[in-house]
Scaffold this active site. Structure first.
Site, short mmCIF file in Angstrom:
data_model
loop_
_atom_site.label_atom_id
_atom_site.label_comp_id
_atom_site.label_asym_id
_atom_site.label_seq_id
_atom_site.Cartn_x
_atom_site.Cartn_y
_atom_site.Cartn_z
N LYS A 162 -4.02 -0.51 4.00
CA LYS A 162 -3.31 -0.93 3.52
C LYS A 162 -1.89 -1.58 3.67
CE LYS A 162 0.66 0.03 5.15
NZ LYS A 162 1.04 0.08 6.12
N TYR B 282 4.42 3.24 0.93
CA TYR B 282 3.99 4.68 1.47
C TYR B 282 4.99 5.53 0.33
CZ TYR B 282 1.05 4.25 5.48
OH TYR B 282 0.18 4.01 6.27
#
Ligand code: NDP
Length: 368
Positions: A136, A221
């Site tokens: 990510k 996140y």
């Protein structure tokens, strides 16, 4: 030991009609259960600090094994070959790695390089006919992400994003509770994600390689967390940026962004992403019948948390061990994690990041 072909034949029968879901109470990597099924042969691309963590965690995997490396630094290849017993024929650099196409010792390449390189590297791996696990953020915007998804689909390979929290036991339990309706109607999520970044010369502060700043690296996140904690996709975002150090955080590299998201049910999320505060790793979910609070919520663990029913007591197991065994199960058996971590899931986060940057720029609410 049954052959891989026997295993896959048996599997075909069992997977025809059953939706398989990863079971957090049967944490495979942690169990003593013997395993003689197929092993996912993994090459890591980019031997930096997170790659080291993943490789170490994979030493405890039962279903995944490190079999190759791709690196621009010959001395690291020597070091990793010795440490992990990797044969020379499974080692590549960024110029020649398209040749993995001919290498049966590699099923999947785990791309762990700077964000701005993910798209091109993923596409090259897919075109070499190998599955891709990409860290990510999957790219630096939604357009890149979609291109990666489309290319992997056309090449008939899987694209998975390194969302390790989707396998983390306490997180999985909160998601299970949410799906079972134990929090009642959900109203609010708060996500705070940040750390104080050091060395000003690192790639994370370079717009071309990072794609942005804290939002790309750590704010994601809170975005991904808001989606899996609330179980909905946002329909609008608003966002405000604060920059206290414009020398360190240049144009296009965000230091701190507060952002809000609205969801179809009426639930709202209020989040903070920053490279300028320490110890910021907290999720709070509020519903009409209960709550969940996690702090730390996405660090390497142990994750700590409680709900209105008491402390979360699921075991801490190295996240990347669970992730890699889980991804092997996904690739070989179709066992899905409790929330997806495929390329499409990555694109959803990238679209929200694009919208947040637009909201900062325009000062206006952006509809998704
Ligand atoms: P590092 O800087 O520690 O490592 C990146 C590696 O990429 C380098 O060591 C290098 O390896 C390779 N690389 C190739 N080209 C370049 C370049 N132009 N500049 C710098 N490095 C290059 O970064 P991290 O390991 O911390 O992060 C890598 C990726 O992993 C990022 O996308 C990040 O977001 C993600 N990440 C995910 C985490 C998670 O919990 N899921 C945690 C930390 C990071 P080599 O010398 O072998 O070529």
């Amino acid at each position: 030991m049954g052959s891989r072909r026997d295993f896959l034949e048996k599997l075909t029968v069992s997977t025809i009609s059953l939706p398989l879901l990863y079971n957090p109470t049967n944490l495979f990597a942690a169990s003593d259960e013997a395993y003689d099924g197929p092993i996912l042969k993994v090459a890591i691309m980019g031997l930096g600090s997170y790659a080291r963590r993943v490789a170490k965690a994979m030493e405890s995997c039962k279903r995944a094994k490190l079999t190759g490396v791709i690196s621009g630094t010959p001395s690291k290849i020597v070091e990793w070959r010795t440490k992990y017993g990797i044969p020379e024929k499974n080692c590549y650099n960024y110029d020649n790695f398209d040749r993995i196409k001919e290498n049966p010792d590699i099923d999947v390449v785990y791309v762990i390089t700077p964000n701005g390189l993910h798209k091109d590297q993923t596409i090259r791996v897919a075109k070499a006919g190998k599955h891709v696990i990409c860290e990510k953020p999957m790219g630096i915007n939604a357009q890149e992400g979609q291109e990666m998804v489309d290319t992997c689909k056309a090449a008939n390979v899987k694209l998975l994003i390194g969302y390790r929290m989707h396998y983390e036991p306490k997180t999985v339990e909160v998601i299970r509770m949410r799906k079972a309706g134990e929090f009642g109607k959900l109203k609010f999520f708060q996500g705070q994600s940040g750390f104080t970044i050091g060395d000003p010369t690192q790639w994370r502060l370079n717009k071309k390689l990072a794609g942005g700043g804290a939002m790309m690296d750590i704010g994601i996140y809170s975005i991904n967390g808001a989606r899996y904690m609330l179980g909905e996709e946002p329909i609008w975002v608003t966002a405000q940026e604060t920059k206290t150090d414009p020398v360190k955080f240049k144009e296009g590299v965000d230091e701190t962004i507060q952002f809000q998201m609205g969801f179809p049910s009426g639930a709202v999320a209020s989040c903070l992403s920053t490279y300028a505060m320490s110890h910021l790793d907290r999720f709070f979910l509020n519903g009409e019948d209960g709550f969940a609070e996690m702090q730390p919520s996405t660090g390497y663990g142990p994750i700590k948390g409680r709900t209105h029913k008491g402390e979360l007591k699921q075991p801490h197991i190295t996240h990347q061990t669970l992730q890699m065994d889980g991804m092997a199960q996904l690739i070989f058996e179709g066992v899905e994690p409790i929330v997806p971590l495929d390329g499409e899931e990555g694109v959803k986060d990238m679209k929200i990041i694009d919208a947040i940057y637009l909201a900062v720029k325009t000062g206006k609410r952006v509809d998704l």
